[in-house]
Design an enzyme around this catalytic site. Structure first.
Site, PDB file in Angstrom:
ATOM      1  N   ILE A 107       0.831  -1.208   0.000  1.00  0.00           N
ATOM      2  CA  ILE A 107       0.000   0.000   0.000  1.00  0.00           C
ATOM      3  C   ILE A 107       0.865   1.258   0.000  1.00  0.00           C
ATOM      4  CG2 ILE A 107      -1.771   1.283   1.296  1.00  0.00           C
ATOM      5  CD1 ILE A 107      -2.766  -1.408   0.208  1.00  0.00           C
TER       6      ILE A 107
ATOM      7  N   ARG B 244      -5.484  -8.561   6.761  1.00  0.00           N
ATOM      8  CA  ARG B 244      -4.616  -7.946   7.767  1.00  0.00           C
ATOM      9  C   ARG B 244      -3.930  -6.744   7.135  1.00  0.00           C
ATOM     10  NH1 ARG B 244      -7.399 -10.675  10.855  1.00  0.00           N
ATOM     11  NH2 ARG B 244      -6.684 -12.657  11.729  1.00  0.00           N
TER      12      ARG B 244
ATOM     13  N   GLU C  21      18.378  17.621  11.913  1.00  0.00           N
ATOM     14  CA  GLU C  21      17.980  18.982  11.542  1.00  0.00           C
ATOM     15  C   GLU C  21      16.497  19.265  11.770  1.00  0.00           C
ATOM     16  OE1 GLU C  21      17.135  18.950   6.784  1.00  0.00           O
ATOM     17  OE2 GLU C  21      19.225  19.149   7.408  1.00  0.00           O
TER      18      GLU C  21
ATOM     19  N   GLU D 299      14.812  17.991  14.419  1.00  0.00           N
ATOM     20  CA  GLU D 299      14.571  17.558  15.794  1.00  0.00           C
ATOM     21  C   GLU D 299      14.843  18.714  16.759  1.00  0.00           C
ATOM     22  OE1 GLU D 299      15.494  13.306  17.810  1.00  0.00           O
ATOM     23  OE2 GLU D 299      17.208  14.293  16.900  1.00  0.00           O
TER      24      GLU D 299
END
Length: 176
Positions: free
Chosen positions: A11, A34, A135, A137
């Site tokens: 997906i 699932r 960079e 964070e």
């Protein structure tokens, strides 16, 4: 009780995780679908200083639009050794290196649909250094005593599962 995959559809393939849809054969012969998230895994580090305080990081978490108080943690790069990742995350997020880094447990946070395993380490014998954040964070390093951490848990300030489990391990290890 194994579920065998009959069909598999990719997906989404992303930087942090991939998502697949599987049609599976159930043990009773029926089929089901699932939706699965595949993740490289992560590490987390319970950082305990020389005064028996815990070092945590405070950062904004977009997924729930709020600040979060957590132990330092990060995702594993493909093929990365968890110990090396824990050392890297500890240094990046706190600036510390540890004389002792010991794996204390591993867990799956959402095993019903996600493969992410988190390896949790305890770090002791700290040496200060420079933080080296990614960079994108932004975080604040915080230090709390045992009693302060228990109060933060009691007041619902700490809500991160890996942090709560690490603190519970810390509480139990203090009883020994």
């Amino acid at each position: 009780m194994e579920e065998k995959t009959i069909e598999r559809e990719v997906i989404y393939q992303g930087k942090i995780f991939d998502v697949e849809k599987h049609v599976v054969s159930l043990p009773n012969g029926n089929t089901s679908v699932r939706e699965l998230v595949y993740h490289n895994g992560a590490v987390a580090v319970l950082v305990i200083d020389e005064s028996d305080n815990i070092v945590m990081v405070e950062q904004y978490r977009k997924a729930f639009e709020s600040m979060s108080l957590e132990i330092p943690a990060g995702k594993l790069e493909k093929g990365e050794d968890p110990v090396a990742s824990a050392e890297r995350e500890l240094a990046e997020e706190t600036g510390y290196s540890a004389e002792s880094l010991e794996k204390i447990f591993s867990f799956y946070g959402a095993p019903g649909f996600c493969s992410e395993r988190v390896d949790v380490f305890v770090a002791k014998g700290l040496s200060a250094g420079e933080m080296n954040l990614d960079e994108d964070e932004f975080l604040n390093v915080k230090r709390y005593s045992f009693d302060e951490v228990v109060d933060l848990l009691d007041r619902g300030i700490i809500t991160d599962a890996k942090t709560i489990m690490a603190i519970q391990w810390w509480q139990l290890s203090r009883l020994k």
